[in-house]
Motif scaffolding. Structure first.
Motif, short mmCIF file in Angstrom:
data_model
loop_
_atom_site.label_atom_id
_atom_site.label_comp_id
_atom_site.label_asym_id
_atom_site.label_seq_id
_atom_site.Cartn_x
_atom_site.Cartn_y
_atom_site.Cartn_z
N VAL A 190 -6.92 4.79 4.05
CA VAL A 190 -7.46 4.53 2.71
C VAL A 190 -7.33 5.79 1.86
CG1 VAL A 190 -9.55 3.94 1.42
CG2 VAL A 190 -9.11 2.85 3.62
N GLY A 191 -6.81 5.62 0.63
CA GLY A 191 -6.72 6.74 -0.29
C GLY A 191 -8.09 7.19 -0.78
N ARG A 192 -8.16 8.41 -1.29
CA ARG A 192 -9.46 8.97 -1.67
C ARG A 192 -10.13 8.21 -2.81
NH1 ARG A 192 -8.02 14.94 -3.60
NH2 ARG A 192 -6.75 14.78 -1.71
N ASN A 193 -9.35 7.50 -3.63
CA ASN A 193 -9.93 6.73 -4.73
C ASN A 193 -9.98 5.23 -4.41
OD1 ASN A 193 -10.18 9.09 -6.26
ND2 ASN A 193 -8.15 8.84 -7.18
N ALA A 194 -9.85 4.89 -3.15
CA ALA A 194 -9.87 3.49 -2.73
C ALA A 194 -10.96 3.25 -1.70
CB ALA A 194 -8.50 3.09 -2.16
N SER A 195 -12.07 3.94 -1.89
CA SER A 195 -13.15 3.92 -0.90
C SER A 195 -13.88 2.58 -0.82
CB SER A 195 -14.17 5.03 -1.20
OG SER A 195 -14.69 4.88 -2.50
N PRO B 84 4.89 4.90 5.26
CA PRO B 84 4.89 4.90 3.79
C PRO B 84 3.87 5.88 3.23
CG PRO B 84 4.87 2.66 4.65
CD PRO B 84 4.65 3.57 5.83
N VAL B 85 4.27 6.59 2.18
CA VAL B 85 3.35 7.49 1.49
C VAL B 85 2.47 6.66 0.57
CG1 VAL B 85 3.16 9.42 -0.10
CG2 VAL B 85 5.01 9.38 1.59
N PHE B 86 1.16 6.79 0.74
CA PHE B 86 0.26 6.02 -0.12
C PHE B 86 -0.51 6.97 -1.03
CE2 PHE B 86 -1.93 6.90 3.80
CZ PHE B 86 -3.24 7.21 3.45
N LYS B 87 -0.76 6.50 -2.26
CA LYS B 87 -1.40 7.32 -3.28
C LYS B 87 -2.92 7.25 -3.13
CE LYS B 87 2.41 6.22 -6.42
NZ LYS B 87 2.79 5.56 -7.69
N ASP B 88 -3.60 8.03 -3.96
CA ASP B 88 -5.06 8.09 -3.88
C ASP B 88 -5.71 6.74 -4.15
OD1 ASP B 88 -4.94 10.75 -3.30
OD2 ASP B 88 -5.44 11.45 -5.32
N ASN B 89 -5.06 5.90 -4.97
CA ASN B 89 -5.64 4.58 -5.32
C ASN B 89 -5.06 3.46 -4.46
OD1 ASN B 89 -3.05 4.62 -6.47
ND2 ASN B 89 -3.65 3.18 -8.08
N GLU B 90 -4.44 3.82 -3.34
CA GLU B 90 -3.79 2.82 -2.48
C GLU B 90 -4.38 2.85 -1.08
OE1 GLU B 90 0.67 2.54 -4.45
OE2 GLU B 90 0.35 3.88 -2.75
N VAL B 91 -4.08 1.79 -0.34
CA VAL B 91 -4.40 1.74 1.09
C VAL B 91 -3.12 1.46 1.86
CG1 VAL B 91 -6.72 0.85 0.61
CG2 VAL B 91 -4.88 -0.75 1.16
N LEU B 92 -3.11 1.82 3.12
CA LEU B 92 -1.98 1.56 4.00
C LEU B 92 -2.33 0.38 4.89
CD1 LEU B 92 0.84 2.63 4.91
CD2 LEU B 92 -0.38 3.87 6.72
N ILE B 93 -1.49 -0.64 4.87
CA ILE B 93 -1.76 -1.86 5.63
C ILE B 93 -0.75 -2.00 6.77
CG2 ILE B 93 -1.82 -4.39 5.57
CD1 ILE B 93 -2.65 -4.27 2.70
N LYS B 94 -1.24 -2.27 7.96
CA LYS B 94 -0.40 -2.69 9.07
C LYS B 94 -0.12 -4.17 8.87
CE LYS B 94 1.30 -2.80 13.37
NZ LYS B 94 2.53 -2.10 13.79
#
Length: 335
Positions: A67-72, A23-33
């Motif tokens: 982790v997206g760049r704005n989801a640090s 899945p493509v995740f945005k800067d304010n998103e995270v990717l979850i397994k």
């Protein structure tokens, strides 16, 4: 062709390993397994009413993989659970950072999968318009205390200092011993609310929490002056009720209906923030029913039963589920 038929068709016709993009995740998103998915009433409603594709799965637990760049504020490897816009029955999901909740060390990933959606519903129903201090020592009647979000609502209400009366059937000992209710009433009794009020020495309830409109008129009559009837609307055919507007005016009773499913991003983010601040330290609920992904239909059937206790989850062990589905795609046939 709906999603279930598409899955069946793919497993029966494809001899190649599926190629699914991350899945493509945005800067304010995270990717979850995804580890597991909570099963909710909205899954059934969507399955039953959707035309074409639908995307059930409105909560999950898992491990952060990116982790997206704005989801640090989140880190790779963290154990989390989250509310979703749908699509939780997957290996990976992209989730807005504001929709995630951290997991205490003593909560496993199975239990966590059934926590976020119900917790958000309860928080938005009871605490969105009132501060926790305003609820302390109030008396609440909770319908269907053993089913769905009921057990979690009991625990959260007790955590916030309310006196909890539960409307249930024949599970009084379970509700009191395991979940901490103060008093249980048999919902099959014609005058169960009056009996409960007499037992606790009160003229009415401060809050009545219900999940539909069929008891709306009686719920209003059971409230004391200035009381609140709160409906967490979970969907249902022919679920209607009537309101006595004079009773509302004379008794200053408020009726509130909440449904997390169709709220916008900002509302959901505010609920997650409030839940994390007010209630998340009290996460105690344990999952009572676990199903592998290949038995998702059985999970839906379990939810439809009125006597099931607590939350239901589907564990996304997709490697094993793939083998099971190849043997018998009928598991996913909708009745």
């Amino acid at each position: 062709m709906n999603v279930i038929d598409a899955v069946k068709s793919w497993f029966s016709s494809s001899s190649e390993e599926p190629k699914v993009t991350i899945p493509v995740f945005k800067d304010n998103e995270v990717l979850i397994k995804v580890w597991a998915v909570g099963v909710n009433r909205d899954d059934i409603v969507d399955v039953a009413t959707s035309v074409g594709f639908f995307h059930p799965g409105f909560e999950c637990s898992g491990i952060i993989e990116a982790v997206g760049r704005n989801a640090s504020c989140w880190k790779v490897g963290e154990r989390v659970c989250a509310i979703l816009e749908g699509g939780g029955y997957a290996e990976q999901v992209a989730v807005p950072a504001d929709f995630l909740l951290p997991l205490p060390d003593d909560i496993d990933l199975d239990d966590a999968a059934g926590l976020p959606y119900a917790s958000c519903c309860i928080w938005s129903a009871l605490f969105k318009m009132q501060t926790p201090d305003m609820l302390k020592d109030k008396i609440i009647l909770i319908h269907e205390g053993f089913n769905g979000i009921g057990p979690l609502a009991i625990q959260y209400a007790k955590y916030m200092g309310l006196k909890v009366i539960v409307c249930t059937g024949n599970r009084d000992k379970l509700i009191i011993d395991d979940y901490g209710a103060d008093f249980c009433v048999d919902c099959t009794s014609r005058n169960f609310a009056s009996e409960a009020l007499k037992e606790i020495g009160s003229l009415g309830f401060d809050i009545v929490l219900d999940y539909g409109f069929s008891e709306l008129e009686r719920n209003i009559t059971w409230c004391k002056i200035g009381g609140n009837v709160v409906i967490v609307y979970l969907g249902g055919d022919n679920d209607i009720g009537t309101i006595d507007l004079l009773a509302l005016r004379h008794m200053h009773i408020a009726v509130k209906v909440t449904n997390l499913r169709h709220k916008d991003f900002d509302y959901k983010a505010s609920v997650i923030a409030g839940l994390r601040a007010d209630l998340w330290p009290a996460v105690l609920e344990k999952v009572h029913h676990r199903f592998p992904a290949s038995e998702a239909q059985q999970a839906f059937d379990c939810l439809k039963k009125k006597d099931s206790v607590g939350k239901i989850i589907v564990r996304m062990d997709l490697e094993k589920s793939t083998m099971d589905l190849e043997k018998s795609s009928g598991h996913f046939k909708m009745q």
